[in-house]
Design a protein around this motif. Sequence first.
Motif, short mmCIF file in Angstrom:
data_model
loop_
_atom_site.label_atom_id
_atom_site.label_comp_id
_atom_site.label_asym_id
_atom_site.label_seq_id
_atom_site.Cartn_x
_atom_site.Cartn_y
_atom_site.Cartn_z
N GLY A 86 0.82 -1.09 0.17
CA GLY A 86 -0.02 -0.12 0.07
C GLY A 86 0.94 1.26 -0.02
N ALA A 87 1.94 1.21 -0.16
CA ALA A 87 3.11 2.29 0.13
C ALA A 87 2.70 2.89 -1.37
CB ALA A 87 4.46 1.84 -0.03
N VAL A 88 2.81 4.39 -1.22
CA VAL A 88 2.48 5.15 -2.23
C VAL A 88 3.17 6.43 -2.10
CG1 VAL A 88 0.50 6.20 -1.04
CG2 VAL A 88 0.41 6.31 -3.52
N CYS A 89 3.62 6.95 -3.63
CA CYS A 89 4.43 8.34 -3.47
C CYS A 89 3.62 9.13 -4.78
CB CYS A 89 5.90 7.96 -3.87
SG CYS A 89 6.82 9.27 -4.47
N LEU A 90 3.58 10.40 -4.44
CA LEU A 90 3.13 11.20 -5.38
C LEU A 90 4.36 12.44 -5.66
CD1 LEU A 90 -0.28 12.96 -5.82
CD2 LEU A 90 1.97 14.42 -5.60
N SER A 91 4.69 12.67 -6.91
CA SER A 91 5.65 13.61 -7.31
C SER A 91 5.11 14.59 -8.33
CB SER A 91 6.98 12.60 -7.64
OG SER A 91 8.03 13.98 -7.93
N HIS A 92 5.51 15.77 -8.32
CA HIS A 92 5.40 16.90 -9.36
C HIS A 92 6.63 17.20 -10.26
CE1 HIS A 92 2.83 20.91 -10.17
NE2 HIS A 92 3.83 20.93 -10.93
N LEU A 93 6.72 16.66 -11.25
CA LEU A 93 7.83 16.48 -12.33
C LEU A 93 7.66 17.56 -13.31
CD1 LEU A 93 8.12 13.69 -11.05
CD2 LEU A 93 8.96 12.93 -13.04
N ASP A 94 8.99 18.52 -13.60
CA ASP A 94 8.97 19.56 -14.49
C ASP A 94 9.95 19.30 -15.62
OD1 ASP A 94 11.09 19.97 -13.11
OD2 ASP A 94 10.56 21.95 -12.40
N GLY A 95 10.57 18.06 -15.61
CA GLY A 95 11.55 17.95 -16.80
C GLY A 95 12.97 18.45 -16.40
N SER A 96 13.26 18.76 -14.94
CA SER A 96 14.75 19.38 -14.62
C SER A 96 15.51 18.11 -14.69
CB SER A 96 14.43 19.95 -13.37
OG SER A 96 13.91 19.19 -12.47
N ARG A 99 15.24 11.43 -15.02
CA ARG A 99 15.83 10.18 -14.78
C ARG A 99 16.33 9.84 -13.35
NH1 ARG A 99 18.56 6.55 -17.63
NH2 ARG A 99 18.24 7.72 -19.37
N THR A 100 16.93 10.94 -12.66
CA THR A 100 17.25 10.81 -11.14
C THR A 100 15.77 11.11 -10.51
OG1 THR A 100 19.03 12.10 -11.61
CG2 THR A 100 18.26 12.14 -9.33
N GLU A 101 14.83 11.75 -10.79
CA GLU A 101 13.57 11.94 -10.04
C GLU A 101 12.71 10.38 -10.12
OE1 GLU A 101 13.37 16.66 -11.04
OE2 GLU A 101 12.09 15.53 -12.33
N VAL A 102 12.61 9.92 -11.19
CA VAL A 102 11.91 8.71 -11.21
C VAL A 102 12.61 7.44 -10.22
CG1 VAL A 102 11.54 6.67 -12.64
CG2 VAL A 102 10.83 8.83 -13.49
N THR A 208 12.11 26.21 -4.94
CA THR A 208 11.85 25.85 -6.46
C THR A 208 12.21 26.92 -7.39
OG1 THR A 208 10.25 24.21 -5.90
CG2 THR A 208 10.18 24.90 -8.18
N PHE A 209 11.80 28.16 -7.02
CA PHE A 209 12.20 29.41 -8.03
C PHE A 209 13.85 29.53 -7.88
CE2 PHE A 209 12.40 33.84 -8.76
CZ PHE A 209 11.46 34.11 -9.85
N THR A 210 14.47 29.39 -7.05
CA THR A 210 15.84 29.50 -6.93
C THR A 210 16.73 28.19 -7.48
OG1 THR A 210 15.75 29.09 -4.71
CG2 THR A 210 15.64 31.39 -5.47
N GLY A 211 16.07 27.36 -8.12
CA GLY A 211 16.50 26.18 -8.80
C GLY A 211 16.79 24.84 -7.86
N GLY A 212 15.94 25.03 -6.64
CA GLY A 212 16.22 23.62 -6.02
C GLY A 212 15.82 22.42 -6.88
N GLU A 213 16.74 21.21 -6.53
CA GLU A 213 16.30 20.27 -7.04
C GLU A 213 15.30 19.41 -6.50
OE1 GLU A 213 20.18 18.04 -6.91
OE2 GLU A 213 20.97 19.33 -8.48
#
Length: 307
Positions: A86-96, A99-102, A208-213
């Motif tokens: 039942g573990a679940v993850c939600l993420s908001h990806l912008d293409g930055s 590969r690393t994010e997935v 995020t605005f200042t480039g945070g990963e």
Amino acid sequence: MPLFFQNRELDCFRSTAELFDKYPHLQENAKAFRSKPRVDVDQKHLLYVQQREFAATTPADNCVSILGSDDATTCHLVVLRHTGSGAVCLSHLDGSSTRTEVQLIMKAVTSLSDGCNEGRFELHLVGGFDDDDKRSHKLSLNILAVFQKQKEHVHLETCCITEMNNVVDKGIHKPIVYGIGVNVKTGEVFPASFPHKGPAEMLRSARTFTGGEMTDIYDSRHGLVRVGPCQWSPDLEIAFWLSQSDATILKYLSTSPFAEPPHFVQHIKSTIQFLLSHPNSDSLFLGGQPHLYHRTESGNWERLVQS
């Protein structure tokens, strides 16, 4: 290993159009998803995920029942769930850094499913639209390609992306679904909007605005939201944007100026004002310690005072 749909490996495809042509049931699923009523989610038991953030938890969590994110235009919202744990993850990806994010998403769900020998990984993708610059198409393909290269079998359940999430309003292409929620207890994914985007909405937006990963914002074992420490340097030149018209801000600070939600410009201005009020991030994170927030009995997030 490749992605699966209806227990069959997905064939190769070069575009999202080709994907939907080959698998008409994916189209049907997307149409069914986008036709669901949008739910306005109350902040009680909600954990809101901003751009370049992810959060993961399990049904045993007593602090969070809904993970959610919205304001996605060319961005994509990704939900990965393990049916056994039942573990679940939600993420908001912008293409930055897709590969690393997935990989971070896979690791988050895998670690919370440790010791669970039954079940499978199920993937829900929502976001993007038929934008002129084809940013959505590129991000859709990149996300799918990276999931296809994971060693675990991943079953694609919802694929409401790009052209399947597109509507033309007065000649302007826009997303149909801007936001989603996932019920942590049941795994249900649904269109959603979120009046409350905390805790620490402006601080997280400034990161995020200042480039945070991409960053993990939630410690599910202790029920704590963790923000920072963030890093940015003084930049007084950003005050320039506060005097610009809405049209100028949309043109230069948005990937999709004609498709943004109504509050986009004000949100950008509020973020810039926050950065001008806190020009040095070190002053916000004394001793390099993150800000921690816990859920109160009333359902709000409250910052923990650290000694």
